[in-house]
Design a protein around this motif. Structure first.
Motif, PDB file in Angstrom:
ATOM      1  N   TYR A 107       2.735  -3.805 -12.188  1.00 12.06           N
ATOM      2  CA  TYR A 107       3.217  -2.980 -11.086  1.00 12.06           C
ATOM      3  C   TYR A 107       4.287  -3.736 -10.332  1.00 12.06           C
ATOM      4  O   TYR A 107       4.110  -4.893  -9.961  1.00 12.06           O
ATOM      5  CB  TYR A 107       2.082  -2.606 -10.131  1.00 12.06           C
ATOM      6  CG  TYR A 107       2.566  -1.737  -8.996  1.00 12.06           C
ATOM      7  CD1 TYR A 107       3.130  -0.489  -9.251  1.00 12.06           C
ATOM      8  CD2 TYR A 107       2.497  -2.162  -7.683  1.00 12.06           C
ATOM      9  CE1 TYR A 107       3.601   0.314  -8.225  1.00 12.06           C
ATOM     10  CE2 TYR A 107       2.959  -1.356  -6.648  1.00 12.06           C
ATOM     11  CZ  TYR A 107       3.515  -0.137  -6.923  1.00 12.06           C
ATOM     12  OH  TYR A 107       3.988   0.656  -5.895  1.00 12.06           O
ATOM     13  N   THR A 132      -4.426  -0.079  -7.797  1.00 12.17           N
ATOM     14  CA  THR A 132      -3.184  -0.829  -7.933  1.00 12.17           C
ATOM     15  C   THR A 132      -2.396  -0.810  -6.629  1.00 12.17           C
ATOM     16  O   THR A 132      -1.911  -1.849  -6.167  1.00 12.17           O
ATOM     17  CB  THR A 132      -2.333  -0.248  -9.080  1.00 12.17           C
ATOM     18  OG1 THR A 132      -3.096  -0.288 -10.280  1.00 12.17           O
ATOM     19  CG2 THR A 132      -1.041  -1.014  -9.258  1.00 12.17           C
ATOM     20  N   LEU A 184       4.936   1.521 -12.274  1.00  4.90           N
ATOM     21  CA  LEU A 184       3.609   1.145 -12.771  1.00  4.90           C
ATOM     22  C   LEU A 184       3.579   1.412 -14.271  1.00  4.90           C
ATOM     23  O   LEU A 184       3.826   2.534 -14.711  1.00  4.90           O
ATOM     24  CB  LEU A 184       2.507   1.949 -12.077  1.00  4.90           C
ATOM     25  CG  LEU A 184       1.088   1.746 -12.618  1.00  4.90           C
ATOM     26  CD1 LEU A 184       0.633   0.298 -12.493  1.00  4.90           C
ATOM     27  CD2 LEU A 184       0.122   2.677 -11.903  1.00  4.90           C
TER      28      LEU A 184
END
Length: 139
Positions: free
Chosen positions: A79, A42, A86
């Motif tokens: 995110y 991420t 997140l």
């Protein structure tokens, strides 16, 4: 008799689908390696993007992230780089949204306003489950 069996089978399938929809994702304490890899994927994706936030379904995003989300039972990932939030969850709609949230750059758990920060509607209950993760349920 055939009608009753069909009704029984339909009821069993409905209960099975309903039960699957209520399952929470695997907690970070039971799959820390997979969560760490998903957080790293991420953050890498965030660095490669010009926008400050993004949203993945379990069938979008890069191959490694999709695989990790499916393995962990996560349907949604959101995110927000600017806010360092997140959120990873399953459910929403017919079932409560259940999941986990963290501030990955700060390395801290989110303790308040999880619903608005994750863009999940409804009232949310949040509990801290580790130094870096909180668990939430929004209805």
């Amino acid at each position: 008799m055939s009608f009753i069996r069909g009704l029984s089978l339909a009821s069993t399938l409905l209960l099975a689908v309903w039960g699957l929809g209520c399952q929470s994702p695997t907690p970070p304490s039971k799959a820390s390696t997979q969560y760490n890899r998903l957080v790293q994927r991420t953050l890498a994706e965030a660095e490669a993007r010009p926008d400050t936030s993004f949203f993945w379904l379990s069938n979008t995003g890069d191959t490694q992230a999709r695989s990790l989300m499916l393995e962990l039972g996560i349907d949604y990932l959101r995110y927000d780089r600017a806010a360092d939030v997140l959120c990873l969850w399953t459910g929403e709609g017919l079932w409560p949204a259940r999941g986990f949230a963290t501030a990955p750059r700060a390395g801290t758990a989110l303790t308040d306003s999880v619903g608005p920060r994750c863009e999940i509607e409804g009232s949310c209950r949040v509990e801290t489950v580790s130094d870096t993760w909180s668990r939430f349920r929004c209805e």
